[in-house]
Motif scaffolding. Structure first.
Motif, PDB file in Angstrom:
ATOM      1  N   MET A   1      65.413  -6.700   2.155  1.00 49.44           N
ATOM      2  CA  MET A   1      66.648  -7.392   2.455  1.00 49.44           C
ATOM      3  C   MET A   1      66.492  -8.883   2.139  1.00 49.44           C
ATOM      4  SD  MET A   1      69.439  -6.205   3.392  1.00 49.44           S
ATOM      5  CE  MET A   1      70.992  -6.923   3.631  1.00 49.44           C
ATOM      6  N   VAL A   2      67.591  -9.560   1.985  1.00 52.65           N
ATOM      7  CA  VAL A   2      67.590 -10.974   1.617  1.00 52.65           C
ATOM      8  C   VAL A   2      67.369 -11.822   2.880  1.00 52.65           C
ATOM      9  CG1 VAL A   2      68.988 -12.817   0.622  1.00 52.65           C
ATOM     10  CG2 VAL A   2      69.131 -10.518  -0.311  1.00 52.65           C
ATOM     11  N   PRO A   3      66.436 -12.778   2.834  1.00 49.26           N
ATOM     12  CA  PRO A   3      66.183 -13.631   3.999  1.00 49.26           C
ATOM     13  C   PRO A   3      67.417 -14.442   4.406  1.00 49.26           C
ATOM     14  CG  PRO A   3      64.408 -13.839   2.406  1.00 49.26           C
ATOM     15  CD  PRO A   3      65.497 -13.049   1.756  1.00 49.26           C
ATOM     16  N   GLU A   4      67.441 -14.845   5.677  1.00 49.89           N
ATOM     17  CA  GLU A   4      68.604 -15.529   6.242  1.00 49.89           C
ATOM     18  C   GLU A   4      68.948 -16.827   5.516  1.00 49.89           C
ATOM     19  OE1 GLU A   4      70.002 -17.402  10.499  1.00 49.89           O
ATOM     20  OE2 GLU A   4      68.562 -15.761  10.500  1.00 49.89           O
ATOM     21  N   ALA A   5      67.956 -17.588   5.081  1.00 53.30           N
ATOM     22  CA  ALA A   5      68.228 -18.858   4.389  1.00 53.30           C
ATOM     23  C   ALA A   5      69.010 -18.617   3.099  1.00 53.30           C
ATOM     24  CB  ALA A   5      66.919 -19.581   4.082  1.00 53.30           C
ATOM     25  N   GLU A   6      68.614 -17.596   2.342  1.00 50.43           N
ATOM     26  CA  GLU A   6      69.323 -17.294   1.101  1.00 50.43           C
ATOM     27  C   GLU A   6      70.705 -16.717   1.386  1.00 50.43           C
ATOM     28  OE1 GLU A   6      66.108 -16.939   1.481  1.00 50.43           O
ATOM     29  OE2 GLU A   6      65.274 -18.034  -0.208  1.00 50.43           O
ATOM     30  N   THR A   7      70.831 -15.949   2.466  1.00 50.02           N
ATOM     31  CA  THR A   7      72.138 -15.418   2.847  1.00 50.02           C
ATOM     32  C   THR A   7      73.093 -16.573   3.138  1.00 50.02           C
ATOM     33  OG1 THR A   7      71.145 -13.410   3.748  1.00 50.02           O
ATOM     34  CG2 THR A   7      73.345 -13.960   4.521  1.00 50.02           C
ATOM     35  N   ARG A   8      72.591 -17.595   3.774  1.00 46.22           N
ATOM     36  CA  ARG A   8      73.413 -18.783   4.051  1.00 46.22           C
ATOM     37  C   ARG A   8      73.816 -19.469   2.745  1.00 46.22           C
ATOM     38  NH1 ARG A   8      77.164 -20.464   7.200  1.00 46.22           N
ATOM     39  NH2 ARG A   8      77.644 -22.487   6.394  1.00 46.22           N
ATOM     40  N   ASP A   9      72.899 -19.550   1.789  1.00 48.49           N
ATOM     41  CA  ASP A   9      73.212 -20.139   0.483  1.00 48.49           C
ATOM     42  C   ASP A   9      74.279 -19.325  -0.245  1.00 48.49           C
ATOM     43  OD1 ASP A   9      71.342 -22.131   0.925  1.00 48.49           O
ATOM     44  OD2 ASP A   9      69.781 -21.164  -0.284  1.00 48.49           O
ATOM     45  N   VAL A  10      74.205 -18.005  -0.134  1.00 43.37           N
ATOM     46  CA  VAL A  10      75.209 -17.135  -0.761  1.00 43.37           C
ATOM     47  C   VAL A  10      76.566 -17.364  -0.106  1.00 43.37           C
ATOM     48  CG1 VAL A  10      75.919 -14.735  -1.118  1.00 43.37           C
ATOM     49  CG2 VAL A  10      73.540 -15.402  -1.527  1.00 43.37           C
ATOM     50  N   LEU A  11      76.607 -17.449   1.220  1.00 41.51           N
ATOM     51  CA  LEU A  11      77.861 -17.710   1.916  1.00 41.51           C
ATOM     52  C   LEU A  11      78.433 -19.065   1.511  1.00 41.51           C
ATOM     53  CD1 LEU A  11      80.041 -16.936   3.937  1.00 41.51           C
ATOM     54  CD2 LEU A  11      78.576 -17.877   5.754  1.00 41.51           C
ATOM     55  N   ASP A  12      77.576 -20.075   1.390  1.00 41.06           N
ATOM     56  CA  ASP A  12      78.041 -21.394   0.939  1.00 41.06           C
ATOM     57  C   ASP A  12      78.677 -21.307  -0.446  1.00 41.06           C
ATOM     58  OD1 ASP A  12      77.107 -22.514   3.294  1.00 41.06           O
ATOM     59  OD2 ASP A  12      75.281 -23.343   2.395  1.00 41.06           O
ATOM     60  N   GLU A  13      78.059 -20.529  -1.346  1.00 40.42           N
ATOM     61  CA  GLU A  13      78.616 -20.345  -2.689  1.00 40.42           C
ATOM     62  C   GLU A  13      79.983 -19.662  -2.622  1.00 40.42           C
ATOM     63  OE1 GLU A  13      79.103 -20.657  -6.688  1.00 40.42           O
ATOM     64  OE2 GLU A  13      77.471 -21.564  -5.536  1.00 40.42           O
ATOM     65  N   LEU A  14      80.119 -18.664  -1.774  1.00 36.04           N
ATOM     66  CA  LEU A  14      81.409 -17.983  -1.617  1.00 36.04           C
ATOM     67  C   LEU A  14      82.482 -18.946  -1.111  1.00 36.04           C
ATOM     68  CD1 LEU A  14      80.347 -14.581   0.024  1.00 36.04           C
ATOM     69  CD2 LEU A  14      80.813 -15.049  -2.393  1.00 36.04           C
ATOM     70  N   GLN A  15      82.131 -19.778  -0.165  1.00 37.64           N
ATOM     71  CA  GLN A  15      83.091 -20.731   0.388  1.00 37.64           C
ATOM     72  C   GLN A  15      83.470 -21.805  -0.624  1.00 37.64           C
ATOM     73  OE1 GLN A  15      80.914 -21.668   3.984  1.00 37.64           O
ATOM     74  NE2 GLN A  15      82.021 -20.116   5.155  1.00 37.64           N
ATOM     75  N   ARG A  16      82.506 -22.268  -1.412  1.00 37.94           N
ATOM     76  CA  ARG A  16      82.822 -23.232  -2.474  1.00 37.94           C
ATOM     77  C   ARG A  16      83.748 -22.611  -3.512  1.00 37.94           C
ATOM     78  NH1 ARG A  16      77.355 -24.599  -1.761  1.00 37.94           N
ATOM     79  NH2 ARG A  16      76.733 -23.293  -3.529  1.00 37.94           N
ATOM     80  N   LEU A  17      83.502 -21.356  -3.841  1.00 40.27           N
ATOM     81  CA  LEU A  17      84.349 -20.639  -4.798  1.00 40.27           C
ATOM     82  C   LEU A  17      85.779 -20.544  -4.275  1.00 40.27           C
ATOM     83  CD1 LEU A  17      84.755 -18.846  -7.324  1.00 40.27           C
ATOM     84  CD2 LEU A  17      83.918 -16.919  -5.947  1.00 40.27           C
ATOM     85  N   ARG A  18      85.932 -20.191  -3.025  1.00 35.76           N
ATOM     86  CA  ARG A  18      87.281 -20.086  -2.448  1.00 35.76           C
ATOM     87  C   ARG A  18      87.963 -21.445  -2.390  1.00 35.76           C
ATOM     88  NH1 ARG A  18      88.509 -16.904   2.408  1.00 35.76           N
ATOM     89  NH2 ARG A  18      90.579 -17.345   1.613  1.00 35.76           N
ATOM     90  N   ALA A  19      87.205 -22.502  -2.223  1.00 33.00           N
ATOM     91  CA  ALA A  19      87.795 -23.849  -2.222  1.00 33.00           C
ATOM     92  C   ALA A  19      88.253 -24.247  -3.628  1.00 33.00           C
ATOM     93  CB  ALA A  19      86.782 -24.869  -1.685  1.00 33.00           C
ATOM     94  N   ARG A  20      87.499 -23.841  -4.658  1.00 31.31           N
ATOM     95  CA  ARG A  20      87.861 -24.167  -6.045  1.00 31.31           C
ATOM     96  C   ARG A  20      89.055 -23.357  -6.545  1.00 31.31           C
ATOM     97  NH1 ARG A  20      82.291 -23.567  -6.903  1.00 31.31           N
ATOM     98  NH2 ARG A  20      82.629 -21.609  -8.013  1.00 31.31           N
ATOM     99  N   VAL A  21      89.211 -22.148  -6.038  1.00 30.26           N
ATOM    100  CA  VAL A  21      90.261 -21.237  -6.519  1.00 30.26           C
ATOM    101  C   VAL A  21      91.148 -20.876  -5.331  1.00 30.26           C
ATOM    102  CG1 VAL A  21      90.721 -19.105  -7.788  1.00 30.26           C
ATOM    103  CG2 VAL A  21      88.590 -20.341  -8.199  1.00 30.26           C
ATOM    104  N   PRO A  22      92.213 -21.649  -5.130  1.00 33.39           N
ATOM    105  CA  PRO A  22      93.026 -21.471  -3.924  1.00 33.39           C
ATOM    106  C   PRO A  22      93.712 -20.102  -3.798  1.00 33.39           C
ATOM    107  CG  PRO A  22      93.682 -23.444  -5.141  1.00 33.39           C
ATOM    108  CD  PRO A  22      92.641 -22.763  -5.937  1.00 33.39           C
ATOM    109  N   LEU A  23      93.946 -19.405  -4.873  1.00 34.41           N
ATOM    110  CA  LEU A  23      94.626 -18.114  -4.791  1.00 34.41           C
ATOM    111  C   LEU A  23      93.675 -16.947  -4.514  1.00 34.41           C
ATOM    112  CD1 LEU A  23      97.356 -18.535  -7.559  1.00 34.41           C
ATOM    113  CD2 LEU A  23      97.621 -18.669  -5.077  1.00 34.41           C
ATOM    114  N   LEU A  24      92.410 -17.259  -4.237  1.00 31.89           N
ATOM    115  CA  LEU A  24      91.489 -16.221  -3.772  1.00 31.89           C
ATOM    116  C   LEU A  24      91.724 -16.008  -2.282  1.00 31.89           C
ATOM    117  CD1 LEU A  24      87.991 -16.958  -5.374  1.00 31.89           C
ATOM    118  CD2 LEU A  24      89.599 -15.128  -5.928  1.00 31.89           C
ATOM    119  N   SER A  25      91.882 -14.769  -1.887  1.00 28.59           N
ATOM    120  CA  SER A  25      92.077 -14.481  -0.471  1.00 28.59           C
ATOM    121  C   SER A  25      90.817 -13.931   0.178  1.00 28.59           C
ATOM    122  CB  SER A  25      93.242 -13.499  -0.289  1.00 28.59           C
ATOM    123  OG  SER A  25      93.026 -12.337  -1.048  1.00 28.59           O
TER     124      SER A  25
END
Length: 157
Positions: free
Chosen positions: A1-25
């Protein structure tokens, strides 16, 4: 499984993506076997979407193999009120995006591919660190069995 630190980095990437593309739900990263790694999917059951993504991925891989189109890269599904786009994310993860019907599909693909590549790098690097056994130094060669400060026997002349 992916360690917690990398999981947090993945979540940060998802949130940045949603901020860049406002029509993503929604945005979800999952393992290829359907386990949620990270998600930003308000109002959507992430575990169910991850399981469905794994099923769709399996069919997509079989289709690309059967038609000689190479390895899986992406899948786009259009519903009556929006899109579901799934992108390869390294060797063991996928990125699934939920988008409103008014989204620019070209922008969706551009941003989804970039985010998928970044998430793939994070997940693959984390898995390599977890799976790689700790390096052990090579064993020293055995020492001769002689007592310290004792002269070696001499050959008679």
């Amino acid at each position: 499984m992916v360690p917690e630190a990398e999981t947090r980095d993945v979540l940060d990437e998802l949130q940045r993506l949603r901020a860049r593309v406002p029509l993503l739900s929604g945005a979800l990263a999952a393992s290829t076997d359907g386990l949620v790694l990270a998600h930003d999917t308000p109002g959507v059951e992430a575990e169910g979407v991850a399981a469905l993504t794994a099923a769709a991925l399996g069919v997509s891989i079989r289709m690309t193999d059967a038609t000689g189109r190479g390895g899986f890269r992406e899948l786009l599904v259009r519903g009556g009120s929006g899109y579901i786009a799934t992108y390869a994310a390294g060797s063991s993860a996928v990125l699934t995006l939920l988008a409103e019907d008014r989204i620019n599909v070209g922008r969706l693909h551009l941003e989804g591919r970039r985010a998928g590549a970044r998430i793939g790098e994070l997940v693959d690097a984390a898995l390599k660190r977890v799976e790689r056994p700790a390096a052990t130094p090579p064993a020293a060669p055995p020492r001769p069995a002689t007592a310290p400060n004792r002269a070696l026997p001499q050959r008679p002349t």
